[in-house]
Design a protein around this motif. Structure first.
Motif, PDB file in Angstrom:
ATOM      1  N   GLU A   1      -0.731   4.752   0.471  1.00 25.15           N
ATOM      2  CA  GLU A   1      -1.233   4.906   1.841  1.00 25.15           C
ATOM      3  C   GLU A   1      -0.091   5.084   2.835  1.00 25.15           C
ATOM      4  O   GLU A   1      -0.211   5.828   3.810  1.00 25.15           O
ATOM      5  CB  GLU A   1      -2.064   3.674   2.206  1.00 25.15           C
ATOM      6  CG  GLU A   1      -2.648   3.683   3.597  1.00 25.15           C
ATOM      7  CD  GLU A   1      -3.451   2.426   3.889  1.00 25.15           C
ATOM      8  OE1 GLU A   1      -3.264   1.828   4.977  1.00 25.15           O
ATOM      9  OE2 GLU A   1      -4.256   2.035   3.024  1.00 25.15           O
ATOM     10  N   TRP A   2       1.023   4.389   2.590  1.00 19.06           N
ATOM     11  CA  TRP A   2       2.174   4.486   3.497  1.00 19.06           C
ATOM     12  C   TRP A   2       2.998   5.755   3.272  1.00 19.06           C
ATOM     13  O   TRP A   2       3.955   6.006   3.986  1.00 19.06           O
ATOM     14  CB  TRP A   2       3.072   3.261   3.331  1.00 19.06           C
ATOM     15  CG  TRP A   2       2.409   1.961   3.663  1.00 19.06           C
ATOM     16  CD1 TRP A   2       1.306   1.762   4.446  1.00 19.06           C
ATOM     17  CD2 TRP A   2       2.810   0.659   3.212  1.00 19.06           C
ATOM     18  NE1 TRP A   2       0.997   0.420   4.510  1.00 19.06           N
ATOM     19  CE2 TRP A   2       1.897  -0.282   3.760  1.00 19.06           C
ATOM     20  CE3 TRP A   2       3.838   0.184   2.398  1.00 19.06           C
ATOM     21  CZ2 TRP A   2       1.998  -1.653   3.522  1.00 19.06           C
ATOM     22  CZ3 TRP A   2       3.939  -1.181   2.153  1.00 19.06           C
ATOM     23  CH2 TRP A   2       3.021  -2.086   2.718  1.00 19.06           C
TER      24      TRP A   2
ATOM     25  N   GLU B   1      -3.958 -10.176  -2.328  1.00 25.07           N
ATOM     26  CA  GLU B   1      -4.500 -10.392  -0.972  1.00 25.07           C
ATOM     27  C   GLU B   1      -4.947 -11.838  -0.798  1.00 25.07           C
ATOM     28  O   GLU B   1      -4.679 -12.475   0.227  1.00 25.07           O
ATOM     29  CB  GLU B   1      -5.677  -9.440  -0.718  1.00 25.07           C
ATOM     30  CG  GLU B   1      -5.308  -7.972  -0.692  1.00 25.07           C
ATOM     31  CD  GLU B   1      -4.794  -7.523   0.664  1.00 25.07           C
ATOM     32  OE1 GLU B   1      -4.769  -8.351   1.586  1.00 25.07           O
ATOM     33  OE2 GLU B   1      -4.419  -6.342   0.772  1.00 25.07           O
TER      34      GLU B   1
ATOM     35  N   LYS C   1       0.855  -1.183   0.000  1.00 24.07           N
ATOM     36  CA  LYS C   1       0.000   0.000   0.000  1.00 24.07           C
ATOM     37  C   LYS C   1       0.897   1.242   0.000  1.00 24.07           C
ATOM     38  O   LYS C   1       0.916   2.024   0.955  1.00 24.07           O
ATOM     39  CB  LYS C   1      -0.934  -0.016   1.212  1.00 24.07           C
ATOM     40  CG  LYS C   1      -1.870  -1.225   1.232  1.00 24.07           C
ATOM     41  CD  LYS C   1      -2.778  -1.224   2.445  1.00 24.07           C
ATOM     42  CE  LYS C   1      -3.699  -2.447   2.433  1.00 24.07           C
ATOM     43  NZ  LYS C   1      -4.597  -2.474   3.631  1.00 24.07           N
TER      44      LYS C   1
END
Length: 319
Positions: free
Chosen positions: A121-122, A214, A118
Motif C-alpha cells: 500500500e505504501w 494488529e 503495509k
C-alpha cells in the motif's frame, strides 16, 4: 530466504542502478552495521543524523535531505532504529522519496512482528528483515524479503539468481536457463533450511492465534506506555540525578515496544545486575540498555518486576 545481510546485498544488486546524476544511497548515520557494510562509503554513502543534542531523527529533516540531494538513487532506512527504538514515518518518507524519483527500501529487522506494515500500500520497492527478533524464530533464523508486485515480471534488472528462484512448475527440469518465479520468490537462491523454516512457521502460527500483529500492537502500546510510566515514577530520583534517560520517543506512533535507556555511566554494572535478577534485556555499547516488553509473552506484571529490579540495582550502583 537467506539472512538479512545477504538479502540487503541481493536487493541492492537489483535496485541500485547508479548513474552520473543519481548514485547515492541514503541511510541513518547510526544505522545497523549491515546497512553500512552493503554500501561503498567512498562513493555512494549519504547519511542523515539527529540534530545536535537530540537522540532521534525528525521526519522533516529526512525529507529535507532528500529534497536537497538530487543525486540520491536509493533511500534505505530502518523501519525502527535499532539503537534508539524510533519508529520512522514510513508512509510519509516513502511517498516523498518516490516523488523525488528515488527507489525506496526498508530494513525492517526491528519492525517486522513489532508494528503493522503495509509495504504494498505504501508503494515500497523492496524491504528486508530477519525473523529472530519479534518473530521469535531463533538466532540465525531464516530472513524475509519483499519486492513490490509491480516488479513481478520485470526481468530487466540484474539479480543474484539461483535454482530455488526458478519457476516451481519447471524447476525440476534442471534447465540451464533461469526462468524466475514472479515477485520476491524469484530472488530465492538456495533451498532453505527446513529447521529454520519450521521454527519461523511455528512462531507465525502463534502470532496468528493471538490475533495477528494488529491485535498484538494494541497490547504493545499499553505495555510500553506502562513501562515508561513506571520508569519515570519509580526511578524519579535517578532521572533527576542524570543517571538515566530514555532515548526512545514518547509518542506511541513513533516507537514500537522497545525503550532504549541511556546510562551515561556504569551501564554495564546496571546490565549485569538486571541479568543476575533474571531480567532479560540487552546492551548496546557504549551506554544503552534496551528493554522491550513483547506483547506475545510479556505481562504488565513482568514490566513492574523489571522496573522494581532496576530500581534496587541502581540504588546500589549509584549509592
Amino acid at each position: 530466504m537467506n539472512t538479512l545481510t545477504s538479502n540487503l546485498h541481493s536487493m541492492l544488486t537489483t535496485f541500485y542502478r547508479p548513474t552520473e546524476e543519481r548514485y547515492k544511497i541514503l541511510i541513518e548515520a547510526k544505522a545497523f552495521p549491515s546497512d553500512h557494510a552493503s554500501i561503498d562509503p567512498a562513493k555512494a554513502l549519504l547519511t542523515v543524523g539527529p540534530r545536535e543534542g537530540e537522540p532521534c531523527l525528525r521526519t522533516e529533516d529526512i525529507l529535507k535531505v532528500i529534497d536537497d540531494n538530487k543525486d540520491i538513487a536509493v533511500v534505505m532506512l530502518s523501519g525502527i532504529q535499532y539503537y534508539t527504538g524510533q519508529l520512522f514515518d514510513m508512509p510519509t518518507i516513502t511517498k516523498h522519496a518516490k516523488e523525488q524519483g528515488c527507489i525506496v527500501g526498508w530494513d525492517l529487522a526491528h519492525a517486522v512482528g513489532n508494528v503493522p506494515l503495509k509495504l504494498h500500500e505504501w508503494d515500497v520497492d523492496f524491504a528486508c528483515w530477519c525473523s529472530y527478533k519479534y518473530l521469535n524464530s531463533g538466532a540465525g533464523g531464516i530472513a524475509g524479503l519483499f519486492v513490490h508486485e509491480k516488479y513481478a515480471n520485470d526481468t530487466s534488472r540484474p539479480r543474484l539468481a539461483g535454482w530455488w528462484g526458478n519457476q516451481k512448475e519447471n524447476r525440476f527440469e534442471m534447465s540451464p536457463v533461469f526462468r524466475p518465479s514472479e515477485g520476491a520468490s524469484g530472488y530465492q537462491q538456495s533451498n532453505p533450511s527446513v529447521l529454520t523454516a519450521i521454527a519461523l512457521l511455528s512462531s507465525l502460527q502463534v502470532v496468528a492465534e493471538a490475533g495477528g500483529v494488529e491485535q498484538l500492537r494494541c497490547k504493545s502500546i499499553g505495555l510500553t506506555f506502562y513501562l515508561e510510566r513506571m520508569l519515570h515514577q519509580i526511578l524519579a530520583d535517578h532521572f533527576q540525578a542524570g543517571h538515566v534517560k530514555i532515548l526512545t520517543p514518547s509518542e506511541p506512533n513513533a516507537r514500537g515496544c522497545q525503550l532504549s535507556l541511556e546510562f551515561p555511566e556504569k551501564m554495564m554494572e546496571v546490565f549485569d545486575g538486571l541479568y543476575a535478577c533474571g531480567v532479560i534485556c540487552d546492551e548496546r555499547k557504549p551506554t544503552v540498555i534496551r528493554l522491550a516488553p513483547t506483547p506475545l509473552y510479556n505481562s504488565y506484571q513482568d514490566v513492574y518486576r523489571a522496573v522494581t529490579c532496576l530500581k534496587k540495582i541502581m540504588d546500589k550502583v549509584y549509592e
